[in-house]
Design a protein around this motif. Structure first.
Motif, short mmCIF file in Angstrom:
data_model
loop_
_atom_site.label_atom_id
_atom_site.label_comp_id
_atom_site.label_asym_id
_atom_site.label_seq_id
_atom_site.Cartn_x
_atom_site.Cartn_y
_atom_site.Cartn_z
N PHE A 119 46.09 43.33 44.12
CA PHE A 119 45.76 43.50 45.55
C PHE A 119 45.50 44.98 45.86
O PHE A 119 46.27 45.65 46.53
CB PHE A 119 46.86 42.89 46.41
N HIS A 120 44.36 45.43 45.37
CA HIS A 120 44.05 46.87 45.31
C HIS A 120 43.57 47.47 46.63
O HIS A 120 43.38 48.68 46.71
CB HIS A 120 43.01 47.13 44.21
N HIS A 121 43.31 46.64 47.65
CA HIS A 121 42.87 47.20 48.94
C HIS A 121 44.04 47.52 49.87
O HIS A 121 43.80 47.96 50.99
CB HIS A 121 41.91 46.22 49.64
N CYS A 157 38.35 46.89 37.46
CA CYS A 157 37.00 46.34 37.18
C CYS A 157 36.62 45.25 38.17
O CYS A 157 35.68 44.48 37.92
CB CYS A 157 36.95 45.79 35.76
N ASP A 158 37.31 45.18 39.30
CA ASP A 158 36.89 44.28 40.37
C ASP A 158 35.52 44.75 40.88
O ASP A 158 35.18 45.93 40.76
CB ASP A 158 37.93 44.33 41.49
N ASN A 159 34.75 43.84 41.44
CA ASN A 159 33.44 44.22 41.99
C ASN A 159 33.55 45.28 43.08
O ASN A 159 32.62 46.05 43.31
CB ASN A 159 32.75 42.98 42.56
N HIS A 160 34.73 45.31 43.75
CA HIS A 160 34.93 46.17 44.92
C HIS A 160 35.82 47.37 44.58
O HIS A 160 36.77 47.23 43.82
CB HIS A 160 35.54 45.35 46.05
N HIS A 161 35.48 48.51 45.15
CA HIS A 161 36.22 49.75 44.88
C HIS A 161 37.72 49.58 45.19
O HIS A 161 38.10 49.00 46.21
CB HIS A 161 35.64 50.87 45.76
N ALA A 234 37.28 38.91 38.87
CA ALA A 234 36.26 37.99 38.38
C ALA A 234 34.96 38.12 39.16
O ALA A 234 33.97 37.46 38.85
CB ALA A 234 36.77 36.55 38.44
N ASP A 235 34.95 38.99 40.18
CA ASP A 235 33.80 38.99 41.09
C ASP A 235 32.58 39.82 40.71
O ASP A 235 31.57 39.76 41.42
CB ASP A 235 34.25 39.29 42.53
N PRO A 236 32.58 40.58 39.57
CA PRO A 236 31.29 41.13 39.13
C PRO A 236 30.35 40.04 38.57
O PRO A 236 29.21 40.34 38.21
CB PRO A 236 31.68 42.12 38.02
N ALA A 275 43.15 40.10 40.78
CA ALA A 275 42.27 40.58 41.86
C ALA A 275 41.27 39.51 42.28
O ALA A 275 41.59 38.33 42.26
CB ALA A 275 41.58 41.89 41.45
N GLY A 276 40.03 39.90 42.65
CA GLY A 276 39.10 39.00 43.33
C GLY A 276 38.38 38.02 42.43
O GLY A 276 38.47 38.07 41.20
N GLY A 277 37.63 37.13 43.06
CA GLY A 277 36.86 36.11 42.35
C GLY A 277 36.46 35.04 43.34
O GLY A 277 37.31 34.30 43.82
N TYR A 278 35.16 35.01 43.66
CA TYR A 278 34.66 34.14 44.74
C TYR A 278 33.41 33.41 44.28
O TYR A 278 32.43 33.30 45.03
CB TYR A 278 34.39 34.98 46.00
N ALA A 279 33.42 32.96 43.04
CA ALA A 279 32.23 32.29 42.50
C ALA A 279 31.89 31.07 43.35
O ALA A 279 32.78 30.43 43.92
CB ALA A 279 32.47 31.88 41.05
ZN LIG Z 1 36.75 42.16 44.77
#
Ligand SMILES: [Zn+2]
Length: 307
Positions: A119-121, A157-161, A234-236, A275-279
């Protein structure tokens, strides 16, 4: 039995209902790891929620109290972008306890995998972008307090900074933060990491892996962290709804292998958080995260661990 532990709690689910963040993915990953025979029930360890003392190694006491007692303001919930519930608050505290436990186990076994977290944000005094508690930072601060580590590195390596993580560790020479992300995407404000790789829209496997590999090499050799927290978003993935990069399933597997193997070869323990992932297809998000666990096993089998 697996050569490393998987950290999981059934209450990782943030109880979000129909939301773009599928927090039921934690359970789906757990279930499929078992169904595929990759893991047995004995491979999983359940964490305790992080204590207030541990959470306040990173977070302001007021933020923690408002989150845990349901007293967040309307503006705070808007910025968090997820609905409030006691289950949500508990899920974040469990994820922080889980990443802390995972980090301790990584030092013993070389690798560990939290079926949650990343939860990097989350910032010390507020949450953003589906993240209320920065489990990555809590785990690093706790292990530093316990004197189990001095230097840590975050490879995000999440899609988001990784804005919250970057802000928390800004100016701290004991933690090296690397974020590789799509520049033209959330969050608008990107406080500098130790090293930021700003990618253009639509970057695919080859450029991604080349730039990550080149950037990763110097800090892992020169800084030589004892612990690396790998934020394995997973979101890249090219079919992600909130991402704008163009990585394939195969490219993401190569990314995992690159990060985990390189760290292990340097004698650096690796803790994996999701972290993220919204496929578009939730099964793809689950597959990407499971592939990371498989890459971890292959890397550990290939490189070994000093223990
Ligand atoms: Zn993300």
């Amino acid at each position: 039995m697996l050569p490393f532990r998987l950290i999981y709690h059934k209450d990782y689910d943030l109880n979000l209902g129909h939301h773009v963040f599928p927090s039921e993915k934690f359970r789906l990953i757990h279930d499929r790891l078992l169904a595929e025979g990759f893991a047995t029930p004995e491979d999983f360890v359940a964490p305790e929620p992080a204590s207030d003392e541990d959470l306040t190694l990173v977070h302001d006491r007021g933020w923690v109290q408002r989150l845990k007692t349901g007293k967040l303001t309307y503006e705070e919930i808007l910025q968090l972008e997820i609905p409030y519930s006691p289950e949500m608050a508990r899920g974040f505290c469990l994820a922080a306890g889980g990443t802390t436990l995972a980090a301790r186990m990584a030092l013993e076994q070389g690798v560990s995998y939290n079926v949650g977290g990343g939860f990097h944000h989350a910032y010390p005094d507020h949450g953003e972008g589906f993240c209320a508690i920065n489990d990555i930072a809590v785990a690093i601060r706790k292990l530093q307090q316990e004197k189990k580590i001095t230097r840590a590195m975050v490879v995000d390596c999440d899609n988001h900074h990784g804005n919250g993580t970057a802000a928390i560790f800004a100016g701290d020479p004991s933690v090296f933060t690397l974020s590789i992300h799509q520049y033209n995407n959330y969050p608008a404000l990107k406080p500098p990491s130790s090293l930021d790789i700003h990618l253009s829209d639509g970057v695919g496997d080859r450029e991604y892996l080349e730039r990550l590999s080149a950037a990763f090499r110097f800090p892992i050799h020169g800084f030589h962290p004892q612990l690396l927290v790998y934020v394995a978003g997973a979101d890249p993935y090219r079919e992600d709804q909130l991402g704008g990069l163009d990585l394939t399933l195969e490219g993401l597997k190569q990314r995992d292998a690159l990060v985990i193997e390189t760290a292990l070869r340097e004698g650096t323990a690796v803790t994996i958080v999701l972290a993220g992932g919204y496929a578009i297809n939730l099964d793809d998000t689950v597959t990407i995260h499971i592939n990371t666990a498989k890459a971890a096993k292959e890397a550990l089998d290939a490189v070994g661990w000093k223990s």
